[in-house]
Design an enzyme around this catalytic site. Structure first.
Site, PDB file in Angstrom:
ATOM      1  N   GLU A  81      16.759  54.703 -46.696  1.00 27.31           N
ATOM      2  CA  GLU A  81      17.577  53.984 -47.756  1.00 27.31           C
ATOM      3  C   GLU A  81      16.842  53.826 -48.885  1.00 27.31           C
ATOM      4  O   GLU A  81      15.499  53.370 -49.120  1.00 27.31           O
ATOM      5  CB  GLU A  81      17.935  52.659 -47.282  1.00 27.31           C
ATOM      6  CG  GLU A  81      19.003  52.424 -46.268  1.00 27.31           C
ATOM      7  CD  GLU A  81      19.426  50.995 -46.103  1.00 27.31           C
ATOM      8  OE1 GLU A  81      19.555  50.342 -47.039  1.00 27.31           O
ATOM      9  OE2 GLU A  81      20.098  50.716 -44.926  1.00 27.31           O
ATOM     10  N   ASN A 100      19.513  48.409 -37.551  1.00 27.06           N
ATOM     11  CA  ASN A 100      19.325  48.406 -39.067  1.00 27.06           C
ATOM     12  C   ASN A 100      18.513  47.202 -39.550  1.00 27.06           C
ATOM     13  O   ASN A 100      19.050  46.121 -39.323  1.00 27.06           O
ATOM     14  CB  ASN A 100      20.487  48.372 -39.729  1.00 27.06           C
ATOM     15  CG  ASN A 100      20.441  48.197 -41.231  1.00 27.06           C
ATOM     16  OD1 ASN A 100      19.645  49.078 -42.024  1.00 27.06           O
ATOM     17  ND2 ASN A 100      21.261  47.285 -41.765  1.00 27.06           N
ATOM     18  N   GLU A 101      17.260  47.265 -40.209  1.00 26.46           N
ATOM     19  CA  GLU A 101      16.467  46.456 -40.859  1.00 26.46           C
ATOM     20  C   GLU A 101      15.929  45.424 -39.987  1.00 26.46           C
ATOM     21  O   GLU A 101      16.203  44.202 -40.392  1.00 26.46           O
ATOM     22  CB  GLU A 101      17.139  45.954 -42.030  1.00 26.46           C
ATOM     23  CG  GLU A 101      17.230  47.228 -43.219  1.00 26.46           C
ATOM     24  CD  GLU A 101      17.718  46.559 -44.449  1.00 26.46           C
ATOM     25  OE1 GLU A 101      18.110  45.473 -44.615  1.00 26.46           O
ATOM     26  OE2 GLU A 101      17.571  47.366 -45.463  1.00 26.46           O
ATOM     27  N   TYR A 134      13.656  49.258 -51.887  1.00 22.77           N
ATOM     28  CA  TYR A 134      14.478  48.231 -52.736  1.00 22.77           C
ATOM     29  C   TYR A 134      13.386  47.212 -53.615  1.00 22.77           C
ATOM     30  O   TYR A 134      13.523  46.256 -53.377  1.00 22.77           O
ATOM     31  CB  TYR A 134      15.286  47.379 -51.989  1.00 22.77           C
ATOM     32  CG  TYR A 134      16.354  48.349 -51.168  1.00 22.77           C
ATOM     33  CD1 TYR A 134      17.536  48.724 -52.170  1.00 22.77           C
ATOM     34  CD2 TYR A 134      16.323  48.574 -49.732  1.00 22.77           C
ATOM     35  CE1 TYR A 134      18.479  49.686 -51.497  1.00 22.77           C
ATOM     36  CE2 TYR A 134      17.507  49.197 -49.333  1.00 22.77           C
ATOM     37  CZ  TYR A 134      18.366  49.919 -49.959  1.00 22.77           C
ATOM     38  OH  TYR A 134      19.656  50.387 -49.548  1.00 22.77           O
TER      39      TYR A 134
END
Length: 431
Positions: free
Chosen positions: A334, A213-214, A294
Site C-alpha cells: 500500500e 491487514n496492518e 503513508y
C-alpha cells in the site's frame, strides 16, 4: 406445412444448430477459465518472485471493494471494468479483501456460518481476474474494524460466553478465537470456485495470501503475542495450502527487537505497536515481506519535501533488510498521498509516485529485494463514496495514468517480459 419425410432431417439439423449455438456461447467462458488452467503459480527464488522460472516484479493496485460489489448484480460489472482498466495499464496484481465478518453482505455471518451468495461473489472476482490475466493478493482478516475485523471475532466469543478478554487484541491469544479463525481459513482455502471449478488453494490466479491487514497488538509491545499468532496461523495455512505464497500484511514498523530500525521509524510511537518488521517477516512460513507507505498518516508537521526524503529512506531500509536479513522479496503493498493535505497540489502526487516507482525500478535493475508496489487505491467512476482521499480513477489524472504505464514497461524490460504481446503493444504505443 413441412412434409412428413423431411421432419427427421430437420430435427437432426436443429440439434446441430442448437449444439453450435451452445458451443459458441460458452466457448469464451471455457477458454477464459478452463483454458488458463496451466497458468503457473508465483513462486519465490531468493529475493525475487518468479513465474515459470522468469523473474516477476509487481506493478499493481488495491481495490478492496471487489467482493462487496460483486454481491449485487447492479454493481458486479464494476469488478470486471476495474480489472480490465488495470490490465490495460500493464498492472499484474490486485490486492483485495477476501473477508467480511458480520454486518452487511458478510461472507462469514457468525463463526463457521457463511453466506453462499457472498462466497459466489468472491468466486466471480477470482474468475474475472483470471479472465483479465490479473493475479490477486487476498487479505484474510482486518486488524481494523472495517468489514468486521478482529473486533468482530472478539464480539462473537463474548456472545458465545467463551471470550477471555474484551480487548480486541484477544483475537491474537484467545484459544476460542484462534479456532474461529482457523475454521474460516480452512473453509476459504478449500472452497471450490462455483465459476471455474477450481479450489482456491489450487488456483494460480491467486498471487498470494495476506494473513492480516496492518496487524497491531498494543497490549504486548514486546511483540511476542503477535509473533506466536503469526507462527501458528501461517503453519496452519501451509498445512492446507503449500502452493501459494504467504505474507503477514505489515505496515513495516520496527519494534524493540530491531534496534537499528528504530531510527527509521516515522516517530517513537511506531515501536510500541507490538509488531516488528524483521522478526515478523522472518517467520519460516512467510515467503515475502510487506510494507505500507503513508507519511500523511505518520507525520503531522513535516513538509512535503521532508516526507519524500522519509519515503526514500523508509523504502531503502526495508529493501536492505529483505536482501541481508530476510533474504526474501519485499512488496510495498500500500502507498498513497492524501489529496486533503494542506497546500495539496496534484503535481505532488506525481512526485510521490515517481519517487516510489524509481526506488523499486532501481532495486529491480540491481536484482535486490524490492519486488514491487501496489497503489492505494483505484476505483471506477461513480464510486466517489469509496474515496478515502487516496483514491484514483484511471484516466482522470493523466499524469498518474502515464506514470503507472511507464512503470509497467520499465519493469517488463528488466524481466524480459516486454516480448509478451500485451505488454509489447502497450509499451510500443506509450509515446
Amino acid at each position: 406445412m413441412v412434409p412428413t419425410r423431411n421432419r427427421p432431417m430437420l430435427r437432426i439439423l436443429g440439434f446441430f444448430i442448437c449444439a453450435a449455438f451452445i458451443y459458441l456461447s460458452f466457448r469464451d467462458l471455457w477458454l477464459n477459465h478452463k483454458g488458463k488452467a496451466k497458468l503457473g503459480f508465483v513462486k519465490r527464488n531468493g529475493t525475487q518472485f518468479v513465474v515459470d522460472d522468469k523473474p516477476l516484479y509487481v506493478n499493481g493496485w488495491n481495490s478492496y471493494w471487489f467482493m462487496d460489489h460483486a454481491v449485487d448484480e447492479h454493481s458486479r460489472n464494476l469488478v470486471g471494468e476495474m480489472l480490465e482498466a488495470g490490465a490495460k495499464m500493464g498492472l499484474t496484481v490486485c490486492r483485495t479483501w477476501a473477508f467480511n465478518d458480520g454486518g452487511y453482505n458478510a461472507l462469514q455471518i457468525s463463526p463457521g456460518r457463511f453466506d453462499e451468495r457472498v462466497f459466489q461473489a468472491l468466486d466471480h472476482v477470482i474468475a474475472e481476474a483470471r479472465k483479465h490475466d490479473v493475479r490477486l493478493l487476498l487479505s484474510l482478516v482486518n486488524n481494523l474494524q472495517a468489514y468486521g475485523g478482529k473486533t468482530q471475532y472478539v464480539k462473537w466469543a463474548w456472545q458465545e460466553g467463551v471470550g477471555l478478554s474484551s480487548s480486541n487484541d484477544s483475537f491474537f491469544f484467545d484459544p476460542s478465537i484462534r479456532n474461529y479463525f482457523k475454521n474460516y481459513l480452512k473453509v476459504l482455502l478449500t472452497r471450490k470456485n462455483s465459476v471455474t471449478g477450481i479450489e482456491y488453494r489450487n488456483d494460480p490466479t491467486i498471487f498470494a495470501w495476506e494473513l492480516i491487514n496492518e496487524p497491531r497488538c498494543t497490549t504486548d509491545v514486546s511483540g511476542k503475542t503477535l509473533q506466536d499468532w503469526i507462527d501458528e496461523m501461517t503453519g496452519f495455512i501451509k498445512s492446507i495450502d503449500d502452493k501459494h505464497l504467504l505474507t503477514v500484511g505489515l505496515e513495516g514498523f520496527y519494534g524493540p527487537n530491531s534496534p537499528k530500525g528504530l531510527t527509521v521509524n516515522p516517530e517513537q510511537w511506531a515501536s510500541q505497536l507490538g509488531t516488528d518488521f524483521v522478526q515478523n517477516s522472518n517467520s519460516s512460513n512467510i515467503d515475502f515481506a510487506s510494507v505500507h507507505i503513508y507519511p500523511d498518516h505518520w507525520f503531522h508537521n513535516q513538509t512535503f519535501e521532508e516526507k519524500l526524503k522519509f519515503v526514500v529512506k523508509w523504502m531503502q531500509s526495508h529493501i536492505e533488510d529483505g536482501l541481508k536479513e530476510l533474504k526474501k522479496p519485499v512488496l510495498f503493498t500500500e502507498f498513497g498521498l492524501s489529496n486533503q493535505n494542506k497546500d495539496y497540489e496534484p503535481s505532488q502526487r506525481d512526485k510521490f509516485y515517481r519517487i516510489i516507482f524509481d526506488v523499486v525500478y532501481k532495486s529491480a535493475k540491481r536484482k535486490k529485494s524490492g519486488a514491487g508496489t501496489l497503489v492505494w487505491q483505484l476505483f471506477m467512476e461513480g464510486m466517489e463514496t469509496f474515496n478515502d482521499d487516496f483514491g484514483i480513477v484511471p484516466h482522470e489524472q493523466d499524469s498518474i495514468y502515464k506514470l503507472m504505464i511507464e512503470q509497467s514497461c520499465r519493469l517488463g524490460k528488466v524481466t524480459g517480459r516486454l516480448k509478451e504481446q500485451k505488454l509489447k503493444e502497450l509499451c510500443s504505443h506509450r509515446h
